[in-house]
Scaffold this motif. Structure first.
Motif, short mmCIF file in Angstrom:
data_model
loop_
_atom_site.label_atom_id
_atom_site.label_comp_id
_atom_site.label_asym_id
_atom_site.label_seq_id
_atom_site.Cartn_x
_atom_site.Cartn_y
_atom_site.Cartn_z
N ILE A 106 0.83 -1.20 0.00
CA ILE A 106 0.00 0.00 0.00
C ILE A 106 0.87 1.25 0.00
O ILE A 106 0.65 2.19 -0.78
CB ILE A 106 -0.96 0.00 1.21
CG1 ILE A 106 -2.06 -1.06 1.02
CG2 ILE A 106 -1.58 1.38 1.41
CD1 ILE A 106 -2.92 -1.26 2.24
N LEU A 107 1.89 1.27 0.87
CA LEU A 107 2.77 2.44 0.95
C LEU A 107 3.68 2.55 -0.27
O LEU A 107 3.99 3.65 -0.73
CB LEU A 107 3.60 2.37 2.23
CG LEU A 107 2.80 2.47 3.54
CD1 LEU A 107 3.68 2.17 4.74
CD2 LEU A 107 2.18 3.86 3.67
N GLY A 108 4.10 1.40 -0.82
CA GLY A 108 4.91 1.42 -2.04
C GLY A 108 4.14 1.98 -3.21
O GLY A 108 4.67 2.79 -4.01
N ALA A 109 2.87 1.58 -3.36
CA ALA A 109 2.02 2.11 -4.43
C ALA A 109 1.80 3.60 -4.24
O ALA A 109 1.84 4.38 -5.21
CB ALA A 109 0.69 1.37 -4.45
N ALA A 110 1.57 4.01 -2.99
CA ALA A 110 1.38 5.44 -2.70
C ALA A 110 2.62 6.24 -3.07
O ALA A 110 2.52 7.36 -3.60
CB ALA A 110 1.04 5.63 -1.23
N GLU A 111 3.80 5.66 -2.83
CA GLU A 111 5.04 6.35 -3.16
C GLU A 111 5.18 6.52 -4.67
O GLU A 111 5.56 7.59 -5.15
CB GLU A 111 6.23 5.57 -2.60
CG GLU A 111 7.54 6.31 -2.74
CD GLU A 111 8.58 5.84 -1.74
OE1 GLU A 111 9.77 6.14 -1.96
OE2 GLU A 111 8.22 5.19 -0.74
N CYS A 112 4.86 5.47 -5.42
CA CYS A 112 4.92 5.56 -6.88
C CYS A 112 3.99 6.65 -7.40
O CYS A 112 4.36 7.46 -8.25
CB CYS A 112 4.55 4.22 -7.52
SG CYS A 112 5.71 2.89 -7.23
N LEU A 113 2.76 6.66 -6.89
CA LEU A 113 1.77 7.63 -7.34
C LEU A 113 2.14 9.05 -6.93
O LEU A 113 1.94 10.00 -7.69
CB LEU A 113 0.40 7.25 -6.78
CG LEU A 113 -0.19 5.95 -7.34
CD1 LEU A 113 -1.38 5.50 -6.50
CD2 LEU A 113 -0.60 6.09 -8.79
N LEU A 114 2.69 9.21 -5.72
CA LEU A 114 3.07 10.54 -5.27
C LEU A 114 4.25 11.09 -6.07
O LEU A 114 4.32 12.29 -6.35
CB LEU A 114 3.41 10.52 -3.77
CG LEU A 114 3.53 11.88 -3.07
CD1 LEU A 114 2.28 12.73 -3.29
CD2 LEU A 114 3.76 11.69 -1.59
N LEU A 115 5.16 10.22 -6.49
CA LEU A 115 6.25 10.64 -7.36
C LEU A 115 5.70 11.13 -8.71
O LEU A 115 6.21 12.09 -9.28
CB LEU A 115 7.24 9.49 -7.58
CG LEU A 115 8.18 9.18 -6.42
CD1 LEU A 115 8.93 7.88 -6.66
CD2 LEU A 115 9.18 10.32 -6.20
N ALA A 116 4.64 10.47 -9.20
CA ALA A 116 4.01 10.91 -10.44
C ALA A 116 3.33 12.27 -10.26
O ALA A 116 3.39 13.14 -11.14
CB ALA A 116 2.99 9.87 -10.90
N VAL A 117 2.69 12.47 -9.10
CA VAL A 117 2.05 13.75 -8.79
C VAL A 117 3.10 14.86 -8.73
O VAL A 117 2.88 15.97 -9.24
CB VAL A 117 1.28 13.66 -7.45
CG1 VAL A 117 0.89 15.04 -6.95
CG2 VAL A 117 0.05 12.79 -7.62
N MET A 118 4.26 14.58 -8.13
CA MET A 118 5.33 15.57 -8.04
C MET A 118 5.86 15.92 -9.43
O MET A 118 6.22 17.08 -9.70
CB MET A 118 6.44 15.04 -7.14
CG MET A 118 6.03 14.89 -5.68
SD MET A 118 7.20 13.97 -4.67
CE MET A 118 8.49 15.20 -4.44
N ALA A 119 5.92 14.94 -10.32
CA ALA A 119 6.36 15.20 -11.69
C ALA A 119 5.34 16.08 -12.42
O ALA A 119 5.71 17.00 -13.17
CB ALA A 119 6.54 13.87 -12.44
N TYR A 120 4.06 15.81 -12.20
CA TYR A 120 3.01 16.64 -12.82
C TYR A 120 3.08 18.08 -12.30
O TYR A 120 2.90 19.03 -13.07
CB TYR A 120 1.64 16.04 -12.51
CG TYR A 120 0.49 16.87 -13.03
CD1 TYR A 120 0.20 16.92 -14.40
CD2 TYR A 120 -0.31 17.62 -12.16
CE1 TYR A 120 -0.85 17.70 -14.87
CE2 TYR A 120 -1.36 18.39 -12.63
CZ TYR A 120 -1.63 18.42 -13.98
OH TYR A 120 -2.66 19.19 -14.45
#
Length: 307
Positions: A106-120
């Motif tokens: 759950i936390l690993g998936a959140a990290e991946c998604l948050l990195l994508a949000v930071m890129a956006y």
């Protein structure tokens, strides 16, 4: 007679670094320093992004949340690893193993998604600067963070349930440093093909999809930067993205190798080392990368810490 002949695994033995008996104390010291560094470094980033007036922007809002996520992510595995090195017991119950696996994913998936949000966020800031305050308002930023945290929960809880619904009839020795799908599936009895495919699909969904979004964002960012007329403008734009790119490279590189590399090419030793990379090395370097390459963070740290 059938019940007597049936062996049900009620606990697992995490072998970890048991093949290095003379280095247990040394490893305990190293990982203790690493864990303290993660707590202190990311904790400082959280504090300065909350209290420094110059860091009240979406970029640092996401950075503060990412640092908190790094602390949570590491705390799922490192304290347990330290306890095993200290006590040499190495046993973990079936339920605790399932809980650790679930939170790790759950936390690993959140990290991946948050990195994508930071890129956006960087894409909007560089490619659409006039619309940046409108697009990345505080309400939208909170929504993005919340979605990053919770969107994977139902899928990954179900995936964990499917993994631990398999028959584990022995042996119960996990040649790994914590509970996760690849070493667990090696111990499962019967046909695990569908679960293996399911794990690969989930990895593609929560690892590769955000990575493609990050890649798309940075292609557009780089295209915009090279068109800037001034050298100083290009340098400033690149500097705001380089830290994020380095963190992305560390996390996605090691995680993708573990989950997308064919099983036949992996060894237990390399799997442990790569697992350490995406669970401990990235959280350690996150504060250093953002501190050393960001003047605003350095200035905030100087205000907070005694000379």
């Amino acid at each position: 007679m059938a019940k007597e002949n049936l062996t049900v695994v009620e606990e697992f033995i995490l072998l970890g670094f048991s093949d290095l008996p003379n280095l247990q104390g040394f490893l305990f010291g190293i990982f203790s320093v690493i864990y303290l560094s993660i707590l202190i470094g990311n904790g400082l980033l959280i504090v300065i992004t909350k209290i420094d007036p110059n860091l009240q922007t979406p970029m640092y809002f996401f950075l503060g949340n990412f640092s908190f996520l790094e602390i949570c992510y590491t705390s799922v595995t490192l304290p347990r690893m330290l306890a095993d090195l200290w006590t040499q017991k190495r046993t973990i119950s079936f339920l605790h193993c399932a809980v650790q696996t679930c939170f790790l994913y759950i936390l690993g998936a959140a990290e991946c998604l948050l990195l994508a949000v930071m890129a956006y966020d960087r894409y909007v800031a560089i490619c659409k600067p006039l619309y940046y305050p409108l697009i990345m308002n505080h309400r939208v930023c909170i929504q993005m963070v919340v979605v990053s945290w919770v969107i994977g929960v139902p899928v990954l809880v179900e995936e964990t349930y499917l993994i631990f619904s398999l028959n584990f009839c022995g042996p119960n020795k996990l040649n790994h440093i914590f509970c996760e799908a690849p070493p667990l599936l090696e111990l499962a009895c019967g046909d695990t093909y569908k679960i293996v495919v399911s794990v690969q699909v989930i990895a593609l969904l929560f690892v590769i999809t955000p990575f493609l979004l990050i890649l798309t964002s940075y292609v557009k960012i780089i295209t915009t930067i090279v068109r800037l007329p001034s050298t100083s403008g290009r340098s400033k734009a690149f500097s705001t993205c380089s830290s994020h790119l380095m963190v992305v490279g560390l996390f996605y590189g090691s995680g993708s190798i573990v989950y997308l590399q064919p099983k036949s090419r992996q060894s237990a030793g390399s799997g442990k080392v790569l697992a350490l990379f995406y669970t401990t090395v990235t959280p350690v370097f996150n504060p250093l990368i953002y501190s050393l390459r960001n003047k605003d963070v350095i200035a905030a740290l100087r205000k907070l810490l005694p000379k």
